[in-house]
Design a protein around this motif. Structure first.
Motif, PDB file in Angstrom:
ATOM      1  N   GLU A 158       4.763   0.345   8.952  1.00  0.00           N
ATOM      2  CA  GLU A 158       5.689  -0.706   8.519  1.00  0.00           C
ATOM      3  C   GLU A 158       5.337  -1.265   7.145  1.00  0.00           C
ATOM      4  OE1 GLU A 158       7.544  -4.938  10.193  1.00  0.00           O
ATOM      5  OE2 GLU A 158       5.877  -3.953  11.236  1.00  0.00           O
ATOM      6  N   ALA A 159       4.069  -1.352   6.819  1.00  0.00           N
ATOM      7  CA  ALA A 159       3.633  -2.049   5.603  1.00  0.00           C
ATOM      8  C   ALA A 159       3.663  -1.187   4.352  1.00  0.00           C
ATOM      9  CB  ALA A 159       2.218  -2.587   5.806  1.00  0.00           C
ATOM     10  N   TYR A 160       3.989   0.116   4.471  1.00  0.00           N
ATOM     11  CA  TYR A 160       3.731   1.063   3.388  1.00  0.00           C
ATOM     12  C   TYR A 160       4.984   1.466   2.608  1.00  0.00           C
ATOM     13  CZ  TYR A 160      -0.831   1.451   5.545  1.00  0.00           C
ATOM     14  OH  TYR A 160      -2.069   1.154   6.033  1.00  0.00           O
ATOM     15  N   ASP A 161       4.774   1.718   1.312  1.00  0.00           N
ATOM     16  CA  ASP A 161       5.711   2.513   0.518  1.00  0.00           C
ATOM     17  C   ASP A 161       5.290   3.964   0.677  1.00  0.00           C
ATOM     18  OD1 ASP A 161       7.098   0.318  -0.440  1.00  0.00           O
ATOM     19  OD2 ASP A 161       6.057   0.244  -2.363  1.00  0.00           O
ATOM     20  N   ILE A 162       6.252   4.833   0.992  1.00  0.00           N
ATOM     21  CA  ILE A 162       5.935   6.232   1.268  1.00  0.00           C
ATOM     22  C   ILE A 162       6.761   7.124   0.343  1.00  0.00           C
ATOM     23  CG2 ILE A 162       5.847   8.041   3.016  1.00  0.00           C
ATOM     24  CD1 ILE A 162       5.757   5.849   5.150  1.00  0.00           C
ATOM     25  N   TYR A 163       6.076   7.987  -0.379  1.00  0.00           N
ATOM     26  CA  TYR A 163       6.710   8.922  -1.316  1.00  0.00           C
ATOM     27  C   TYR A 163       6.478  10.341  -0.800  1.00  0.00           C
ATOM     28  CZ  TYR A 163       6.764   4.867  -4.455  1.00  0.00           C
ATOM     29  OH  TYR A 163       6.980   3.619  -5.014  1.00  0.00           O
ATOM     30  N   ILE A 164       7.548  11.127  -0.737  1.00  0.00           N
ATOM     31  CA  ILE A 164       7.497  12.434  -0.077  1.00  0.00           C
ATOM     32  C   ILE A 164       8.061  13.509  -0.996  1.00  0.00           C
ATOM     33  CG2 ILE A 164       8.267  13.769   1.923  1.00  0.00           C
ATOM     34  CD1 ILE A 164       8.674  11.094   3.402  1.00  0.00           C
ATOM     35  N   ALA A 165       7.370  14.651  -1.086  1.00  0.00           N
ATOM     36  CA  ALA A 165       7.893  15.811  -1.809  1.00  0.00           C
ATOM     37  C   ALA A 165       7.432  17.081  -1.133  1.00  0.00           C
ATOM     38  CB  ALA A 165       7.432  15.808  -3.268  1.00  0.00           C
ATOM     39  N   THR A 191       3.697  22.822  -3.683  1.00  0.00           N
ATOM     40  CA  THR A 191       3.768  22.363  -5.076  1.00  0.00           C
ATOM     41  C   THR A 191       4.514  21.045  -5.206  1.00  0.00           C
ATOM     42  OG1 THR A 191       5.680  23.801  -5.435  1.00  0.00           O
ATOM     43  CG2 THR A 191       3.524  24.636  -6.128  1.00  0.00           C
ATOM     44  N   GLY A 192       5.005  20.491  -4.084  1.00  0.00           N
ATOM     45  CA  GLY A 192       5.471  19.106  -4.106  1.00  0.00           C
ATOM     46  C   GLY A 192       4.358  18.165  -4.522  1.00  0.00           C
ATOM     47  N   PHE A 193       3.135  18.689  -4.532  1.00  0.00           N
ATOM     48  CA  PHE A 193       1.986  17.924  -5.009  1.00  0.00           C
ATOM     49  C   PHE A 193       2.200  17.386  -6.413  1.00  0.00           C
ATOM     50  CE2 PHE A 193      -1.870  18.174  -7.648  1.00  0.00           C
ATOM     51  CZ  PHE A 193      -2.588  17.121  -7.104  1.00  0.00           C
ATOM     52  N   SER A 194       2.902  18.125  -7.274  1.00  0.00           N
ATOM     53  CA  SER A 194       3.071  17.681  -8.659  1.00  0.00           C
ATOM     54  C   SER A 194       3.758  16.312  -8.719  1.00  0.00           C
ATOM     55  CB  SER A 194       3.862  18.715  -9.465  1.00  0.00           C
ATOM     56  OG  SER A 194       5.087  19.025  -8.845  1.00  0.00           O
ATOM     57  N   TYR A 195       4.664  16.060  -7.787  1.00  0.00           N
ATOM     58  CA  TYR A 195       5.368  14.777  -7.714  1.00  0.00           C
ATOM     59  C   TYR A 195       4.415  13.639  -7.365  1.00  0.00           C
ATOM     60  CZ  TYR A 195       8.232  11.244  -5.240  1.00  0.00           C
ATOM     61  OH  TYR A 195       8.796  10.089  -4.773  1.00  0.00           O
ATOM     62  N   VAL A 196       3.644  13.798  -6.308  1.00  0.00           N
ATOM     63  CA  VAL A 196       2.751  12.711  -5.899  1.00  0.00           C
ATOM     64  C   VAL A 196       1.571  12.568  -6.854  1.00  0.00           C
ATOM     65  CG1 VAL A 196       3.458  12.896  -3.483  1.00  0.00           C
ATOM     66  CG2 VAL A 196       1.422  14.122  -4.255  1.00  0.00           C
ATOM     67  N   TYR A 197       1.191  13.649  -7.506  1.00  0.00           N
ATOM     68  CA  TYR A 197       0.108  13.590  -8.484  1.00  0.00           C
ATOM     69  C   TYR A 197       0.490  12.675  -9.652  1.00  0.00           C
ATOM     70  CZ  TYR A 197      -3.448  15.330 -11.789  1.00  0.00           C
ATOM     71  OH  TYR A 197      -4.483  15.444 -12.685  1.00  0.00           O
ATOM     72  N   ALA A 198       1.731  12.769 -10.104  1.00  0.00           N
ATOM     73  CA  ALA A 198       2.194  11.898 -11.186  1.00  0.00           C
ATOM     74  C   ALA A 198       2.168  10.438 -10.750  1.00  0.00           C
ATOM     75  CB  ALA A 198       3.604  12.301 -11.614  1.00  0.00           C
ATOM     76  N   ILE A 199       2.601  10.162  -9.527  1.00  0.00           N
ATOM     77  CA  ILE A 199       2.611   8.786  -9.038  1.00  0.00           C
ATOM     78  C   ILE A 199       1.189   8.258  -8.907  1.00  0.00           C
ATOM     79  CG2 ILE A 199       3.203   7.337  -7.050  1.00  0.00           C
ATOM     80  CD1 ILE A 199       5.713   9.049  -6.704  1.00  0.00           C
ATOM     81  N   ALA A 200       0.285   9.075  -8.396  1.00  0.00           N
ATOM     82  CA  ALA A 200      -1.113   8.656  -8.279  1.00  0.00           C
ATOM     83  C   ALA A 200      -1.706   8.331  -9.647  1.00  0.00           C
ATOM     84  CB  ALA A 200      -1.932   9.741  -7.591  1.00  0.00           C
ATOM     85  N   GLN A 201      -1.391   9.146 -10.651  1.00  0.00           N
ATOM     86  CA  GLN A 201      -1.887   8.884 -12.007  1.00  0.00           C
ATOM     87  C   GLN A 201      -1.347   7.573 -12.547  1.00  0.00           C
ATOM     88  OE1 GLN A 201      -2.099  12.528 -14.779  1.00  0.00           O
ATOM     89  NE2 GLN A 201      -0.697  13.153 -13.167  1.00  0.00           N
ATOM     90  N   PRO A 241       0.838  -1.200   0.000  1.00  0.00           N
ATOM     91  CA  PRO A 241       0.000   0.000   0.000  1.00  0.00           C
ATOM     92  C   PRO A 241       0.873   1.249   0.000  1.00  0.00           C
ATOM     93  CG  PRO A 241      -0.053  -1.071   2.144  1.00  0.00           C
ATOM     94  CD  PRO A 241       0.656  -2.005   1.213  1.00  0.00           C
ATOM     95  N   VAL A 242       0.320   2.352  -0.503  1.00  0.00           N
ATOM     96  CA  VAL A 242       1.109   3.546  -0.789  1.00  0.00           C
ATOM     97  C   VAL A 242       0.585   4.748  -0.016  1.00  0.00           C
ATOM     98  CG1 VAL A 242       1.771   5.185  -2.603  1.00  0.00           C
ATOM     99  CG2 VAL A 242       1.744   2.722  -3.087  1.00  0.00           C
ATOM    100  N   ILE A 243       1.516   5.499   0.581  1.00  0.00           N
ATOM    101  CA  ILE A 243       1.213   6.808   1.144  1.00  0.00           C
ATOM    102  C   ILE A 243       1.974   7.845   0.338  1.00  0.00           C
ATOM    103  CG2 ILE A 243       1.455   8.331   3.145  1.00  0.00           C
ATOM    104  CD1 ILE A 243       1.191   5.845   4.921  1.00  0.00           C
ATOM    105  N   LEU A 244       1.264   8.830  -0.189  1.00  0.00           N
ATOM    106  CA  LEU A 244       1.843   9.940  -0.939  1.00  0.00           C
ATOM    107  C   LEU A 244       1.731  11.187  -0.077  1.00  0.00           C
ATOM    108  CD1 LEU A 244       0.123   9.209  -4.377  1.00  0.00           C
ATOM    109  CD2 LEU A 244       2.402   8.493  -3.652  1.00  0.00           C
ATOM    110  N   LEU A 245       2.849  11.818   0.195  1.00  0.00           N
ATOM    111  CA  LEU A 245       2.872  12.980   1.089  1.00  0.00           C
ATOM    112  C   LEU A 245       3.471  14.171   0.351  1.00  0.00           C
ATOM    113  CD1 LEU A 245       2.591  14.131   4.041  1.00  0.00           C
ATOM    114  CD2 LEU A 245       4.999  13.505   4.321  1.00  0.00           C
ATOM    115  N   ALA A 246       2.711  15.267   0.261  1.00  0.00           N
ATOM    116  CA  ALA A 246       3.190  16.447  -0.455  1.00  0.00           C
ATOM    117  C   ALA A 246       2.984  17.695   0.379  1.00  0.00           C
ATOM    118  CB  ALA A 246       2.458  16.602  -1.784  1.00  0.00           C
ATOM    119  N   GLY A 247       3.964  18.572   0.307  1.00  0.00           N
ATOM    120  CA  GLY A 247       3.813  19.911   0.851  1.00  0.00           C
ATOM    121  C   GLY A 247       3.862  20.920  -0.278  1.00  0.00           C
TER     122      GLY A 247
END
Length: 241
Positions: A203-210, A122-132, A114-120
């Motif tokens: 523990e179970a998550y992939d976490i992407y941060i920008a 305009t770091g949103f543009s990074y997680v938005y691409a991953i979500a797409q 499972p995935v957690i995408l964390l953006a602060g």
């Protein structure tokens, strides 16, 4: 995971420049030749041989276009100069040059965690691409997108993401506003603290941060204390902090 960097600058036509908020612009570029990159990678806008400025790519490669979100808050001459360069080239009918497909924090496509995408901001543009990319791949794992901003007006894709969440049961969107006005009814405070409050263990998550480097560093340490594995946390900021 290999870095598919194209270190040769590619000419890109400027298709459009749109104000998302008074301080954030959406740029759409059209590469004049094939530009390979993975969701979560970035490009460097080449202002000159000695001046290259990185921006996350908000689109995925299948779109054939490059979408950027450039924030230009008051006093930020670094981003403002990049936007000015793009605007000048656009008015002159000239392309901009970009090195495309940089970074090591791209989506790990083979992972089923499972995935957690964390953006602060305009770091949103990074997680938005991953979500797409996750959506395009019809993945079944849960995806939680946390987007932290200072003021609610900066949630420029809020309606789109809320609609997306309503249509995809595995996708959740959690906006967090640091300085809310009286009209805001959602989550408040620091965005990484919202994640800590929502998950007993990471523990179970992939976490992407920008986002700002300071935020990425604080989030990495706090998440590790709550069980996240460092090898399953990804951010290009980690190479600099």
């Amino acid at each position: 995971m290999s870095n598919t960097a194209n270190t040769t600058a590619i000419a890109c036509n400027v298709n459009s420049i749109e104000a998302l908020t008074p301080g954030i612009s959406k740029i759409v570029l059209s590469p004049q030749q094939a530009a390979g990159y993975q969701a979560g990678q970035y490009l460097q806008l080449v202002l000159s041989a000695d001046d290259k400025r990185p921006f996350s790519i908000a689109s995925i490669a299948s779109s054939k276009l490059l979408e950027l979100h450039i924030g230009t808050p008051a006093g930020d001459s670094w981003s403002s100069a990049a936007l000015t360069h793009i605007e000048q080239q656009f008015r002159a009918g000239l392309p901009v040059m970009a090195e495309i497909g940089l970074g090591q924090a791209q989506l790990r496509q083979d992972s089923k965690r499972p995935v957690i995408l964390l953006a602060g901001g305009t770091g949103f543009s990074y997680v938005y691409a991953i979500a797409q990319a996750l959506s395009a791949a019809n993945t079944s794992q849960p995806v939680f997108l946390y987007w932290g901003v200072r003021h609610a007006e900066a949630l420029y894709y809020q309606k789109e993401l809320q609609q997306w969440a309503s249509q995809h049961k595995q996708f959740r969107f959690i906006p967090v506003v640091q300085q809310p006005g009286t009209a805001w009814q959602g989550r408040t405070g620091l965005v990484h603290e919202a994640v800590l409050a929502d998950f007993v263990s990471l523990e179970a998550y992939d976490i992407y941060i920008a986002g700002p480097f300071a935020m990425a560093g604080v989030a990495r340490e706090a998440f590790a204390e709550q069980g996240a594995h460092r090898e399953h946390m990804f951010a290009d900021a980690f190479a600099y902090i």
